[in-house]
Design a protein around this motif. Structure first.
Motif, mmCIF file in Angstrom:
data_model
loop_
_atom_site.group_PDB
_atom_site.id
_atom_site.type_symbol
_atom_site.label_atom_id
_atom_site.label_comp_id
_atom_site.label_asym_id
_atom_site.label_seq_id
_atom_site.Cartn_x
_atom_site.Cartn_y
_atom_site.Cartn_z
ATOM 1 N N PRO A 76 -10.066 3.854 -14.758
ATOM 2 C CA PRO A 76 -9.442 4.497 -16.594
ATOM 3 C C PRO A 76 -10.405 4.712 -17.350
ATOM 4 N N PHE A 77 -11.338 3.284 -17.587
ATOM 5 C CA PHE A 77 -12.464 3.712 -18.298
ATOM 6 C C PHE A 77 -13.083 4.735 -18.181
ATOM 7 N N ARG A 78 -13.734 5.292 -16.672
ATOM 8 C CA ARG A 78 -14.999 5.409 -16.730
ATOM 9 C C ARG A 78 -14.205 6.627 -16.114
ATOM 10 N N ASP A 79 -13.001 7.240 -14.578
ATOM 11 C CA ASP A 79 -13.158 7.884 -14.150
ATOM 12 C C ASP A 79 -12.058 9.263 -14.947
ATOM 13 N N GLY A 80 -11.218 8.745 -16.217
ATOM 14 C CA GLY A 80 -10.546 10.050 -16.407
ATOM 15 C C GLY A 80 -9.348 9.982 -15.730
ATOM 16 N N LEU A 81 -9.493 9.415 -14.459
ATOM 17 C CA LEU A 81 -7.956 10.212 -14.021
ATOM 18 C C LEU A 81 -6.998 9.419 -13.946
ATOM 19 N N SER A 82 -5.745 9.937 -13.894
ATOM 20 C CA SER A 82 -4.003 9.169 -13.785
ATOM 21 C C SER A 82 -4.171 8.571 -11.989
ATOM 22 N N GLY A 83 -3.445 8.053 -12.165
ATOM 23 C CA GLY A 83 -2.814 6.812 -10.646
ATOM 24 C C GLY A 83 -3.414 7.758 -10.074
ATOM 25 N N PRO A 84 -2.218 8.513 -9.583
ATOM 26 C CA PRO A 84 -1.880 9.659 -8.726
ATOM 27 C C PRO A 84 -3.400 10.275 -8.440
ATOM 28 N N ASP A 85 -4.278 10.937 -9.436
ATOM 29 C CA ASP A 85 -5.313 12.026 -8.699
ATOM 30 C C ASP A 85 -6.429 11.212 -8.338
ATOM 31 N N ALA A 86 -6.415 9.818 -8.778
ATOM 32 C CA ALA A 86 -7.334 8.501 -8.286
ATOM 33 C C ALA A 86 -6.678 8.495 -6.486
ATOM 34 N N ALA A 87 -5.655 8.239 -6.578
ATOM 35 C CA ALA A 87 -4.942 8.097 -5.228
ATOM 36 C C ALA A 87 -5.227 9.226 -4.589
ATOM 37 N N ALA A 88 -5.356 10.449 -5.130
ATOM 38 C CA ALA A 88 -5.266 11.347 -3.555
ATOM 39 C C ALA A 88 -6.534 11.348 -3.696
ATOM 40 N N LYS A 89 -7.352 11.331 -4.749
ATOM 41 C CA LYS A 89 -9.447 11.697 -4.672
ATOM 42 C C LYS A 89 -9.837 10.812 -3.063
ATOM 43 N N ALA A 90 -8.970 9.200 -3.369
ATOM 44 C CA ALA A 90 -9.225 8.268 -2.559
ATOM 45 C C ALA A 90 -8.695 8.782 -0.624
ATOM 46 N N ILE A 91 -7.433 9.259 -0.449
ATOM 47 C CA ILE A 91 -6.746 8.896 0.550
ATOM 48 C C ILE A 91 -7.313 10.509 1.028
ATOM 49 N N SER A 92 -7.581 10.965 -0.172
ATOM 50 C CA SER A 92 -8.946 12.644 1.070
ATOM 51 C C SER A 92 -10.472 12.488 1.351
ATOM 52 N N LEU A 93 -10.419 11.289 1.143
ATOM 53 C CA LEU A 93 -11.902 10.362 1.650
ATOM 54 C C LEU A 93 -11.735 10.021 2.887
ATOM 55 N N ILE A 94 -10.421 9.236 2.932
ATOM 56 C CA ILE A 94 -9.985 8.576 4.239
ATOM 57 C C ILE A 94 -10.031 9.097 4.756
ATOM 58 N N GLU A 95 -9.379 10.454 4.632
ATOM 59 C CA GLU A 95 -8.658 11.386 5.750
ATOM 60 C C GLU A 95 -9.670 11.885 6.459
ATOM 61 N N LYS A 96 -10.852 12.099 5.440
ATOM 62 C CA LYS A 96 -11.664 13.153 6.671
ATOM 63 C C LYS A 96 -13.056 12.272 6.487
ATOM 64 N N GLN A 97 -12.733 10.787 6.305
ATOM 65 C CA GLN A 97 -14.022 10.293 6.829
ATOM 66 C C GLN A 97 -14.000 8.992 7.591
ATOM 67 N N VAL A 98 -13.316 8.689 8.113
ATOM 68 C CA VAL A 98 -12.140 7.601 8.613
ATOM 69 C C VAL A 98 -11.059 7.756 9.556
ATOM 70 N N GLY A 99 -10.566 8.785 9.090
ATOM 71 C CA GLY A 99 -8.782 9.132 9.674
ATOM 72 C C GLY A 99 -8.072 7.810 10.219
ATOM 73 N N ALA A 100 -6.363 8.307 9.621
ATOM 74 C CA ALA A 100 -5.585 7.425 9.755
ATOM 75 C C ALA A 100 -5.595 6.770 11.138
ATOM 76 N N GLU A 101 -5.888 7.818 11.775
ATOM 77 C CA GLU A 101 -5.230 7.202 13.174
ATOM 78 C C GLU A 101 -6.300 5.947 13.473
#
Length: 449
Positions: A199-224
């Motif tokens: 929070p001190f450095r990214d200024g994002l809400s928790g849900p927005d920060a999570a959406a950013k992380a999940i998007s990266l995981i899905e695109k670069q790793v794949g849940a499967e």
């Protein structure tokens, strides 16, 4: 709560005071440090240049008679207090009975009792099982093994600023290069990194920060392909970063939806340290697996993985263990420590310490813009130091303040990816007067730099 003296088993009381008899290091400490330089590998460093000879309550005493205020607890290990009388008595009784059989050869009751306590205390009311190990890194390695076996997948996601250990796999999970990773590769494969809520450095809400992380995981790793996500609910070495509300909850929900094991690394944040038995409780999350160590056994080496019974049982017989894992002496210490956490008001004491720490540090922050952020829970509080003009991390100031405090008899530890955070981890046995005096010294050191 104010402790003037601490009864020491088999000896006189240990005065709860800051006392400087010599400059630090004194002559006897210098002798030991010279021997260390000659005999110990140079890669093994030290923060406080003393020869420790006694500790308890909120102090560490050195060979020269100096008494230092302890705001580090051996990196959150001696949370119940150093040489807690019940821990000492339990260890002495166990040593006199037997020191080792190897639980995998000849089981003993104390290992089972520790597992039962962990199954009861960790978040969630589902059926759980535990396995015991020696260190936090070993617990993390085994949690990953268990998750991979359970899911049949290989990939693991860790987060920015993470610290999970110094072994090969845990170095791969750890984010910080120096001093933990530089020159030690190649590292374990199938490890990926996602952005943390900061929070001190990214200024994002928790849900927005999570959406950013999940998007990266899905695109670069794949849940499967993903066996596990591992995260410290409140980061340790990374800088005591507390994610924004909703971040961890969204990550847990995504893991549940995709059959990914969610591992909470509570090695530093567990066992009353944050004013809850486990930091996960602050966020209302229930991990699939929890790794613990540090404060679990009052200073003896012990660690554990605790989790959903069906996940823990996925591993074939003989796939988990180790010669010393769940050593009977460490288990005896753990049972005494857990009793102290539950029955000596230490969770509540951690909250009191947190209120005192945050109150004092935020008062300093109001008059000094170099303190960019004060954060944490309970007796796990940090101050992040910055250039007030740019907000850039100020590692030089952080180091100078910590060194000045140590020279004046107050043990403080630095941390953070950028080396610009001072973390406060006092033993829960420290008294308010001693804690306030330690903060006075830190404040004076800051004012001089």
């Amino acid at each position: 709560m104010s402790l003037d003296t601490l009864p020491a088993v088999g000896g006189p009381t240990l005065a709860q005071e800051r006392r400087l008899v010599t400059a630090i290091p004194g002559p006897r400490s210098q002798e030991l440090l010279a021997r260390k330089a000659a005999a110990v590998a140079s890669g093994v460093g030290h923060t406080v240049p003393i020869e420790a000879v006694a500790a308890g309550g909120g102090v560490v005493v050195d060979a020269d008679g100096n008494s230092l205020i302890d705001l580090g607890s051996g990196i959150a290990v001696t949370s119940v207090g150093n040489a807690h009388p019940a821990v000492v008595a339990a260890v002495q009784e166990q040593v006199a009975a037997f020191t080792h059989t190897c639980f995998m050869i000849s089981p003993y009751e104390s290992y089972v009792a520790v597992a039962e306590a962990l199954n009861r205390l960790t978040p969630g009311d589902h059926a759980k099982k535990s396995a015991l190990f020696n260190s936090g890194a070993e617990a993390v390695e085994n949690a990953v093994k268990i998750a991979r076996k359970h899911t049949g997948r290989q990939a693991v996601v860790a987060f920015d600023h993470a610290y999970h250990g110094r072994t090969n796999l845990t170095m791969a999970l750890t984010a910080k290069n120096m001093p933990y990773k530089s020159g030690f590769g190649p590292f374990a494969a199938e490890i990926y990194r996602a952005p943390l809520s900061y929070p001190f450095r990214d200024g994002l809400s928790g849900p927005d920060a999570a959406a950013k992380a999940i998007s990266l995981i899905e695109k670069q790793v794949g849940a499967e392909n993903l066996a596990a996500v591992i995260i410290e609910p409140i980061q340790g070495e990374g800088g005591f970063i507390v994610p924004a509300d909703g971040f961890l909850n969204a990550i847990v929900d995504w893991c549940r939806e995709n059959g990914v094991v969610f591992i909470a690394d509570e090695v530093q944040s567990g066992f009353a340290r944050t004013g809850a038995m486990f930091a996960s409780e602050h966020f209302g999350i229930v991990p699939d697996l929890v790794t613990t160590a540090k404060g679990i056994a009052g200073g003896l080496p012990l660690a554990a993985v605790t989790g959903r019974a069906e996940i823990m049982d996925a591993t074939h017989t003989g796939g988990l263990g180790g010669t010393y894992g769940g050593n009977p002496i460490a288990c005896a210490a753990a049972l005494a420590s857990i009793d102290a956490f539950e029955n000596e008001g230490l969770v509540e004491r951690a909250r009191e310490i947190g209120e005192l720490l945050t109150g004092r540090l935020r008062s300093l922050q109001a008059g000094d813009p170099r303190i960019g952020d004060v954060r944490g829970h309970g007796a796990m509080i940090a101050a992040e130091f910055v250039d007030p003009a740019t907000g850039a991390p100020d590692a030089a100031l952080t180091s100078a303040v910590a060194k000045a405090a140590i020279a004046e008899g107050v043990i403080v530890l630095t941390c953070g990816t950028y080396g610009n955070v001072i973390r406060f981890l006092p033993p829960l046995s420290i008294g308010d007067d001693l804690l306030n005096e330690g903060l006075d010294v830190v404040a004076a050191a800051l004012a001089r730099n």
